[in-house]
Design a protein around this motif. Structure first.
Motif, mmCIF file in Angstrom:
data_model
loop_
_atom_site.group_PDB
_atom_site.id
_atom_site.type_symbol
_atom_site.label_atom_id
_atom_site.label_comp_id
_atom_site.label_asym_id
_atom_site.label_seq_id
_atom_site.Cartn_x
_atom_site.Cartn_y
_atom_site.Cartn_z
ATOM 1 N N PHE A 37 -4.488 -3.163 -9.508
ATOM 2 C CA PHE A 37 -3.367 -3.364 -8.750
ATOM 3 C C PHE A 37 -3.038 -2.387 -7.511
ATOM 4 C CE2 PHE A 37 1.605 -3.027 -8.433
ATOM 5 C CZ PHE A 37 1.708 -4.219 -7.726
ATOM 6 N N ASP A 38 -2.863 -2.870 -6.462
ATOM 7 C CA ASP A 38 -2.835 -1.902 -5.324
ATOM 8 C C ASP A 38 -1.921 -2.657 -4.255
ATOM 9 O OD1 ASP A 38 -3.134 0.092 -3.302
ATOM 10 O OD2 ASP A 38 -4.987 -0.174 -2.553
ATOM 11 N N PRO A 39 -0.553 -2.404 -4.415
ATOM 12 C CA PRO A 39 0.250 -3.209 -3.768
ATOM 13 C C PRO A 39 0.559 -2.957 -2.310
ATOM 14 C CG PRO A 39 1.555 -1.611 -5.065
ATOM 15 C CD PRO A 39 0.054 -1.614 -5.387
ATOM 16 N N VAL A 40 0.662 -4.040 -1.508
ATOM 17 C CA VAL A 40 1.156 -3.722 -0.100
ATOM 18 C C VAL A 40 2.418 -4.783 0.142
ATOM 19 C CG1 VAL A 40 -0.490 -5.500 1.009
ATOM 20 C CG2 VAL A 40 0.262 -3.680 2.477
ATOM 21 N N THR A 41 3.157 -4.368 1.043
ATOM 22 C CA THR A 41 4.521 -5.134 1.159
ATOM 23 C C THR A 41 4.535 -5.528 2.800
ATOM 24 O OG1 THR A 41 6.193 -3.592 1.908
ATOM 25 C CG2 THR A 41 5.549 -3.911 -0.567
ATOM 26 N N GLU A 42 5.452 -6.384 3.296
ATOM 27 C CA GLU A 42 5.648 -6.775 4.448
ATOM 28 C C GLU A 42 6.236 -5.563 5.442
ATOM 29 O OE1 GLU A 42 8.664 -9.799 4.828
ATOM 30 O OE2 GLU A 42 7.448 -11.156 4.176
ATOM 31 N N GLY A 43 6.789 -4.599 4.489
ATOM 32 C CA GLY A 43 7.323 -3.353 5.024
ATOM 33 C C GLY A 43 6.318 -2.239 5.583
ATOM 34 N N ASP A 44 5.179 -2.465 4.510
ATOM 35 C CA ASP A 44 4.068 -1.577 4.873
ATOM 36 C C ASP A 44 3.471 -1.794 6.299
ATOM 37 O OD1 ASP A 44 3.013 0.074 2.378
ATOM 38 O OD2 ASP A 44 3.971 -1.653 1.926
ATOM 39 N N ARG A 45 3.236 -3.337 6.565
ATOM 40 C CA ARG A 45 2.695 -3.818 7.732
ATOM 41 C C ARG A 45 3.500 -3.745 8.895
ATOM 42 N NH1 ARG A 45 1.000 -8.072 3.724
ATOM 43 N NH2 ARG A 45 -1.221 -7.688 3.203
ATOM 44 N N ALA A 46 4.851 -4.167 8.793
ATOM 45 C CA ALA A 46 5.701 -4.040 9.861
ATOM 46 C C ALA A 46 6.081 -2.666 10.510
ATOM 47 C CB ALA A 46 6.955 -4.695 9.737
ATOM 48 N N ALA A 47 6.070 -1.562 9.510
ATOM 49 C CA ALA A 47 6.191 -0.295 9.989
ATOM 50 C C ALA A 47 5.169 0.482 10.849
ATOM 51 C CB ALA A 47 6.786 0.652 8.949
ATOM 52 N N GLU A 48 3.846 0.129 10.254
ATOM 53 C CA GLU A 48 2.843 0.440 10.851
ATOM 54 C C GLU A 48 2.769 0.075 12.154
ATOM 55 O OE1 GLU A 48 -1.995 1.031 10.289
ATOM 56 O OE2 GLU A 48 -0.825 1.265 8.730
ATOM 57 N N VAL A 49 3.085 -1.342 12.421
ATOM 58 C CA VAL A 49 2.679 -1.895 13.609
ATOM 59 C C VAL A 49 3.771 -1.292 14.384
ATOM 60 C CG1 VAL A 49 3.488 -4.104 14.881
ATOM 61 C CG2 VAL A 49 2.026 -4.183 13.066
ATOM 62 N N ALA A 50 5.002 -1.069 14.072
ATOM 63 C CA ALA A 50 6.042 -0.573 14.971
ATOM 64 C C ALA A 50 5.651 0.952 15.556
ATOM 65 C CB ALA A 50 7.473 -0.559 14.539
ATOM 66 N N ILE A 51 5.164 1.873 14.539
ATOM 67 C CA ILE A 51 4.849 3.021 14.814
ATOM 68 C C ILE A 51 3.565 3.061 15.759
ATOM 69 C CG2 ILE A 51 3.552 5.283 14.014
ATOM 70 C CD1 ILE A 51 4.984 4.482 11.284
ATOM 71 N N ARG A 52 2.634 2.146 15.576
ATOM 72 C CA ARG A 52 1.521 2.240 16.534
ATOM 73 C C ARG A 52 1.959 1.768 17.803
ATOM 74 N NH1 ARG A 52 -3.426 1.639 12.692
ATOM 75 N NH2 ARG A 52 -4.627 1.178 14.467
ATOM 76 N N ALA A 53 2.680 0.934 17.989
ATOM 77 C CA ALA A 53 2.948 0.279 19.394
ATOM 78 C C ALA A 53 3.678 1.365 20.185
ATOM 79 C CB ALA A 53 4.140 -0.967 19.178
ATOM 80 N N LEU A 54 4.679 2.242 19.484
ATOM 81 C CA LEU A 54 5.226 3.550 20.188
ATOM 82 C C LEU A 54 4.246 4.403 20.486
ATOM 83 C CD1 LEU A 54 8.151 4.001 20.988
ATOM 84 C CD2 LEU A 54 8.447 5.072 18.933
ATOM 85 N N ILE A 55 3.210 4.765 19.717
ATOM 86 C CA ILE A 55 2.162 5.812 19.871
ATOM 87 C C ILE A 55 1.396 5.335 21.241
ATOM 88 C CG2 ILE A 55 0.087 6.841 19.054
ATOM 89 C CD1 ILE A 55 1.470 6.995 16.350
ATOM 90 N N GLU A 56 1.002 4.064 21.026
ATOM 91 C CA GLU A 56 0.259 3.356 22.234
ATOM 92 C C GLU A 56 0.736 3.342 23.607
ATOM 93 O OE1 GLU A 56 -0.953 -0.205 20.221
ATOM 94 O OE2 GLU A 56 -2.427 0.826 18.974
ATOM 95 N N GLU A 57 2.334 3.247 23.602
ATOM 96 C CA GLU A 57 2.972 3.234 24.844
ATOM 97 C C GLU A 57 2.925 4.426 25.348
ATOM 98 O OE1 GLU A 57 7.497 2.433 26.477
ATOM 99 O OE2 GLU A 57 6.701 2.099 24.380
ATOM 100 N N HIS A 58 3.068 5.486 24.506
ATOM 101 C CA HIS A 58 3.575 6.947 25.133
ATOM 102 C C HIS A 58 1.972 7.831 25.221
ATOM 103 C CE1 HIS A 58 7.705 6.763 25.586
ATOM 104 N NE2 HIS A 58 7.781 5.766 24.638
ATOM 105 N N PHE A 59 1.174 7.700 23.934
ATOM 106 C CA PHE A 59 -0.029 8.367 24.218
ATOM 107 C C PHE A 59 -1.195 7.413 23.891
ATOM 108 C CE2 PHE A 59 3.655 11.144 22.489
ATOM 109 C CZ PHE A 59 3.605 12.080 23.456
ATOM 110 N N PRO A 60 -1.671 6.883 25.011
ATOM 111 C CA PRO A 60 -2.458 5.641 24.965
ATOM 112 C C PRO A 60 -3.910 6.594 24.794
ATOM 113 C CG PRO A 60 -1.796 6.184 27.336
ATOM 114 C CD PRO A 60 -0.847 6.746 26.256
ATOM 115 N N ASP A 61 -3.922 7.697 25.110
ATOM 116 C CA ASP A 61 -5.350 8.458 24.954
ATOM 117 C C ASP A 61 -5.680 8.811 23.405
ATOM 118 O OD1 ASP A 61 -5.833 7.766 27.550
ATOM 119 O OD2 ASP A 61 -5.089 9.959 28.218
ATOM 120 N N HIS A 62 -4.515 8.814 22.781
ATOM 121 C CA HIS A 62 -4.766 9.375 21.306
ATOM 122 C C HIS A 62 -5.359 8.408 20.582
ATOM 123 C CE1 HIS A 62 -1.517 12.776 21.622
ATOM 124 N NE2 HIS A 62 -2.263 12.639 22.555
#
Length: 257
Positions: A37-62
């Motif tokens: 059992f290694d659970p993942v939720t909608e919250g895991d996926r959605a939160a990471e998408v939101a974090i990545r979008a902000l990073i990619e917007e402001h620090f695209p070279d990272h």
């Protein structure tokens, strides 16, 4: 230009907008393992998408190393390390010891990090200027404590059931010598160590994203965090964190028998 504390706070806010409404909500859980059992939720996926979008917007070279949505540019000078919900088992059980971990590495070394717990409203942030707590208790600089010896220490681990064989024997020997031990606190144990409430955290089988956001918080609060063999912890594995050199060395003597 490098990110600052305010940018980390923005990342925490977009993650919180995805995780907190789903906490204690009867959300759907997906098991990532066919056996176990290694659970993942909608919250895991959605939160990471939101974090990545902000990073990619402001620090695209990272680069980005994330638990749920793969890795990009791990050979770049700056790499973000994201665990959108560390402690998913706690999350789906309604226990508020899970957190969002956000770390930044430079040339493979953790240099900035945040442990965010939106339900309690606490953030533990670290950069080269130190580690800072903000939350219901106000804002203050984080500082580990020195309890003197292993016999005075409070020890945390997520679960002793994660150890087996020689690792279990070593962990149990340490556990038998401390003043108090507690289970099931996930990333929150490291936050409590940085804040000077506990003295020792011992875990195994950690992934890079399990520690990426934690390392700077511990180190810039004056603590020690390494692998069991004394190496750098950025790649995860079997990890020990301590509030004092004396307790660290006493525990390491057992781990390296």
């Amino acid at each position: 230009m490098l990110p600052d504390r305010s940018f980390f706070n923005r990342l925490a806010e977009v993650a919180k907008a995805e995780t907190l409404p789903r906490f204690r909500s009867g959300l759907d859980v997906t098991n990532k393992l066919s056996s176990g059992f290694d659970p993942v939720t909608e919250g895991d996926r959605a939160a990471e998408v939101a974090i990545r979008a902000l990073i990619e917007e402001h620090f695209p070279d990272h680069g980005i190393l994330g638990e749920e949505h793969g890795n990009v540019g791990l050979d770049r000078e700056y790499v973000w390390v994201i665990d959108p919900i560390d402690g998913t088992r706690a999350f789906i059980s309604g226990v508020p010891v899970w957190g969002t971990l956000i770390g930044l590495q430079r040339n493979g070394r953790a240099v900035m990090g945040m442990i965010e717990q939106p339900f309690t409203g606490e953030r533990y942030f670290a950069d080269a200027n130190g580690s800072i707590y903000s939350g219901p208790e106000g804002e203050r600089r984080l500082q580990v404590r020195d309890c003197g010896t292993l016999g005075n220490a409070i020890l945390f681990t997520t679960s002793p059931h994660l150890f087996a064989g020689a690792e279990m024997e070593k962990y149990r020997e340490i556990e038998s010598q401390v003043r108090l031990f507690r289970y099931g606190t996930d990333c929150y144990a490291y936050a409590l160590l940085a804040a000077g409430h506990v003295d020792l955290v011992i875990e195994n089988s950690l992934k890079p994203y399990d520690v990426g956001g934690i390392i700077p918080v511990i180190e810039n609060a004056g603590g020690i965090i390494t692998t069991w063999d004394g190496g750098r912890p950025e790649n995860g594995g079997s990890i020990i964190a301590a509030g004092s050199r004396a307790v660290y060395e006493q525990a390491m003597a057992i781990l390296n028998k």
